[in-house]
Design an enzyme around this catalytic site. Sequence first.
Site, PDB file in Angstrom:
ATOM      1  N   LEU A   1      73.137  78.548  83.347  1.00 35.20           N
ATOM      2  CA  LEU A   1      74.128  78.319  84.128  1.00 35.20           C
ATOM      3  C   LEU A   1      74.890  76.797  83.820  1.00 35.20           C
ATOM      4  CD1 LEU A   1      72.104  78.755  87.569  1.00 35.20           C
ATOM      5  CD2 LEU A   1      73.952  80.181  86.673  1.00 35.20           C
ATOM      6  N   ASP A   2      75.863  76.528  84.324  1.00 30.25           N
ATOM      7  CA  ASP A   2      76.433  75.184  83.962  1.00 30.25           C
ATOM      8  C   ASP A   2      75.872  74.306  84.467  1.00 30.25           C
ATOM      9  OD1 ASP A   2      78.497  76.323  82.618  1.00 30.25           O
ATOM     10  OD2 ASP A   2      79.909  76.615  84.500  1.00 30.25           O
ATOM     11  N   LYS A   3      75.847  72.918  84.015  1.00 30.28           N
ATOM     12  CA  LYS A   3      75.116  71.834  84.596  1.00 30.28           C
ATOM     13  C   LYS A   3      75.063  71.745  85.974  1.00 30.28           C
ATOM     14  CE  LYS A   3      74.865  66.685  84.397  1.00 30.28           C
ATOM     15  NZ  LYS A   3      75.469  65.597  83.639  1.00 30.28           N
TER      16      LYS A   3
END
Length: 353
Positions: free
Chosen positions: A165-167
Amino acid sequence: MVLAADGGAPADEDFSTEAETAEGESGHPVEIRRFIAEVHHHGVRLDKVLAVLLPEFSRSWLQQLLALGAVRVNGQPASKPAAKTRVADDIAVELRPTAQASAFVAEPMALAVVYEDEHLLVVDKPAGLVVHPAAGNWRGTLLNGLLAHHEGAARLPRAGIVHRLDKDTSGLVVVAKTSACCEALVRMIGERRMHRVYVALAHGPWSGEVDREVREAIGRDPRQRLRMSVLPAHATGAKPALTRVRLLDAQRAVCWVGCKLHTGRTHQIRVHMAWLGHPLVGDTLYGGRLQWGLERQALHAHVLAFRHPMTGDVLQCVSPVPADIASAVESAGLRYNLEHLWQVDVDEPASLF
């Protein structure tokens, strides 16, 4: 070893090398490797020569040493990877640890574990936590936490992380704990037998059908390399992508939606929602605005469902909507309506076309 001037494959040949130790910047001894460039190194890029002379190290790590000034040619710092090597050059490489080299270390952290057995675990990742080390975030990542969580993580690629997942996206991530499970999960994702449902808050008034389907290829934005974008299917680097979007509630200038991934391209939901004219609230990279107290994109991995690859059990994990997104939804005057999301059948492949 021989490296052709055109960067071709090296052939077997001896070269002159010496090793010594010296005191590094930290005060601790570091190893220095010294080489004398031979005829077959002449005219070859310095980074390619280093890759041949030091084959046990990655090209990216050697390039970091160049950037740090840890490589000297004829006594002078050499920082340009493309610099051409000359015959008889005296090349000295200080094997100092870089941020990347020291990234894969165990760091105890509180992990929100939703499910765990001897084969895998599912973690509820908070917004702001990077999944695995990369430039700018070499430490304090989920990978570092997993290395501390169980000793088997050190023997697995990326500590068993099989998707990311993105940050600033929150929610569920599945992680393997054994090699067999890691391989099985990778196959499962490739065969689209892992079902992922997100919720998102987006700008713009909704129009048209409650259910929308976006079948648009995604690739690197040719004008801004930090972004992804919708591209023609035949374009270089374009990969097919499918996202299903379902309206949960809407007001005049905002909508609350569910998004079901059928592929897993980088930034897929963010790119497809922006393409629909509904950039996510807080997603400034793709045209969104910070609003209703949100300081990150309003995207949450809410449901992760699949059949356990080792036991055959059905796993359906749910992560509640986090407080910052819940507050924004309420401030926007929207209802959750999460009961209107898809009912997932884990035995039905999430096919692409």
